[in-house]
Design an enzyme around this catalytic site. Structure first.
Site, PDB file in Angstrom:
ATOM      1  N   THR A   1     -21.121  10.459 -21.772  1.00 43.97           N
ATOM      2  CA  THR A   1     -19.601  10.653 -22.105  1.00 43.97           C
ATOM      3  C   THR A   1     -19.218  11.820 -22.129  1.00 43.97           C
ATOM      4  O   THR A   1     -17.884  11.969 -21.792  1.00 43.97           O
ATOM      5  CB  THR A   1     -19.491   9.454 -23.292  1.00 43.97           C
TER       6      THR A   1
ATOM      7  N   LYS B   1     -19.608  22.207 -43.377  1.00 43.01           N
ATOM      8  CA  LYS B   1     -19.252  22.555 -44.521  1.00 43.01           C
ATOM      9  C   LYS B   1     -18.576  21.515 -45.556  1.00 43.01           C
ATOM     10  O   LYS B   1     -18.117  21.965 -46.572  1.00 43.01           O
ATOM     11  CB  LYS B   1     -18.392  23.800 -44.646  1.00 43.01           C
TER      12      LYS B   1
ATOM     13  N   HIS C   1     -16.923   0.930 -27.356  1.00 39.80           N
ATOM     14  CA  HIS C   1     -17.188   2.185 -26.172  1.00 39.80           C
ATOM     15  C   HIS C   1     -16.330   1.896 -25.196  1.00 39.80           C
ATOM     16  O   HIS C   1     -17.067   1.456 -23.981  1.00 39.80           O
ATOM     17  CB  HIS C   1     -18.610   2.443 -26.114  1.00 39.80           C
TER      18      HIS C   1
HETATM   19  N1   CP Z   1     -23.619   5.787 -22.098  1.00 36.90           N
HETATM   20  C1   CP Z   1     -23.212   6.615 -23.154  1.00 36.90           C
HETATM   21  O1   CP Z   1     -22.499   6.467 -23.915  1.00 36.90           O
HETATM   22  O2   CP Z   1     -24.381   7.693 -23.066  1.00 36.90           O
HETATM   23  P1   CP Z   1     -24.085   9.001 -23.789  1.00 36.90           P
HETATM   24  O3   CP Z   1     -24.632   8.554 -25.374  1.00 36.90           O
HETATM   25  O4   CP Z   1     -25.145  10.129 -23.258  1.00 36.90           O
HETATM   26  O5   CP Z   1     -22.884   9.488 -23.718  1.00 36.90           O
END
Ligand code: CP
Length: 324
Positions: free
Chosen positions: A65, A92, A142
């Site tokens: 991503t 921090k 996502h």
């Molecule tokens: N598919 C996906 O989110 O992979 P990464 O965690 O590598 O971004």
């Protein structure tokens, strides 16, 4: 293909597919089509986002991503800055909002954020004027992963509507599963999940999702098998007896795929645990579209950046050579 126009305006942010209509989702996929070609050019750069400053704020590990967003931004000529929690003042004790407000003070346009807490992207979007794109927040969503998956399925079958998609694996801890179930249902697919009952969210059937207890049945039923890894980092108990046992009962193996339809395809969002949820000969085999998913990720993210920057979908083809 959808009719594109004013209906496709996405608003300020992209937080989750639950905020988008079917027309908006299909419109993003249509907008991604002309952007695919840029990545095939010798010089992979167009001035579509020249003058835009984008901060990639990754507070959780990522390979696909983060790099995919960075390629998308650079190929559209945006100026980009990458920030991770290690090496920044987050270590921090600085809060997410304070970090973002300091970035705002440097006059940025967009923030792409990955965070371990569900709701972090919305929290940020409600507090800063820049566009916020959710690159994965906790177990919530996502959205660009689901969009690239939808594009990959549409590439293969011509349409998503009516296709039978089964997600197999750790559904309970997966933001990818949540976004994909939403996206698949909105686009008219039949959706099922498969995995140990401990890893299937209670009440998922109420969304219109079928549940398979045996991966063999799921494989016979579906056109698209979407394989997820076990998210061991999010598990606080013994959800499965052992990885070996999981592979024995739910692992996607070439032997199990012998009963699949000839044109059935296999997707995986990565990272893969070969030999656990998927065997290497499937991941690298003829049904796998795992690398085309990654290629489509860049085009989809270019489309999202372009649309949030005010680009018009019907002008995406001609805009490849100029500003939105
Ligand atoms: N598919 C996906 O989110 O992979 P990464 O965690 O590598 O971004």
């Amino acid at each position: 293909m959808t009719a594109m126009g004013k209906d496709l305006e996405l608003g300020k942010d992209l937080i989750g597919l639950e905020d988008l209509s079917r027309e908006q989702i299909l419109g993003i996929l249509d907008t991604a089509e002309p952007f695919k070609e840029i990545s095939e050019r010798k010089i992979k750069k167009v001035p579509v986002l020249r003058g835009q400053t984008i901060v990639n704020l990754f507070f959780e590990p990522s390979t696909r991503t983060r790099i995919s967003f960075e390629f998308a931004e650079k190929r559209l000529s945006a100026d980009t800055v990458n920030i991770s929690s290690s090496g920044s003042s987050v270590q921090k004790g600085e809060t997410l909002v304070d970090t973002a407000r300091n970035l705002e003070a440097m006059r940025i346009h967009m923030v792409v954020v990955r965070h371990g807490s569900s709701g972090a992207a919305r929290f940020l979007a409600d507090r800063i004027p820049s566009n916020v794109i959710n690159a994965g927040d906790g177990q919530h969503a996502h959205p660009t992963q689901a969009l690239l998956d939808l594009l990959t399925i549409r590439d293969r079958f011509g349409a998503i509507e009516g296709r039978r998609v089964c997600i197999v694996g750790d559904i309970k801890h997966s933001r990818v599963a949540r976004s994909n179930v939403t996206g698949f249902l909105k686009c008219g697919a039949e959706v099922a999940v498969c995995g140990p009952r401990t890893l299937i969210p209670a009440g998922i059937e109420d969304l219109g999702v079928q549940v398979f207890g045996r991966v063999e049945e799921a494989i016979e039923w579906c056109d698209v098998l979407y394989v997820l890894r076990l998210q061991l980092e999010r598990m606080q108990g013994g959800y499965v007896p052992s990885l070996r046992e999981y592979n024995r009962v739910f692992g996607v193996t070439s032997r199990r795929l012998e009963s699949a339809a000839d044109d059935m395809i296999v997707l995986h969002p990565g990272p893969m645990n070969r030999g656990v949820e998927i065997d290497s000969d499937v991941a690298d085999g003829p049904r796998s579209v795992i690398l085309p998913q990654v290629t489509n990720g860049v085009a989809v993210r270019m489309a999202v950046l372009y649309l949030l920057a005010g680009g018009r979908p019907e002008l995406a083809e001609s805009a490849k050579g100029r500003m939105p």
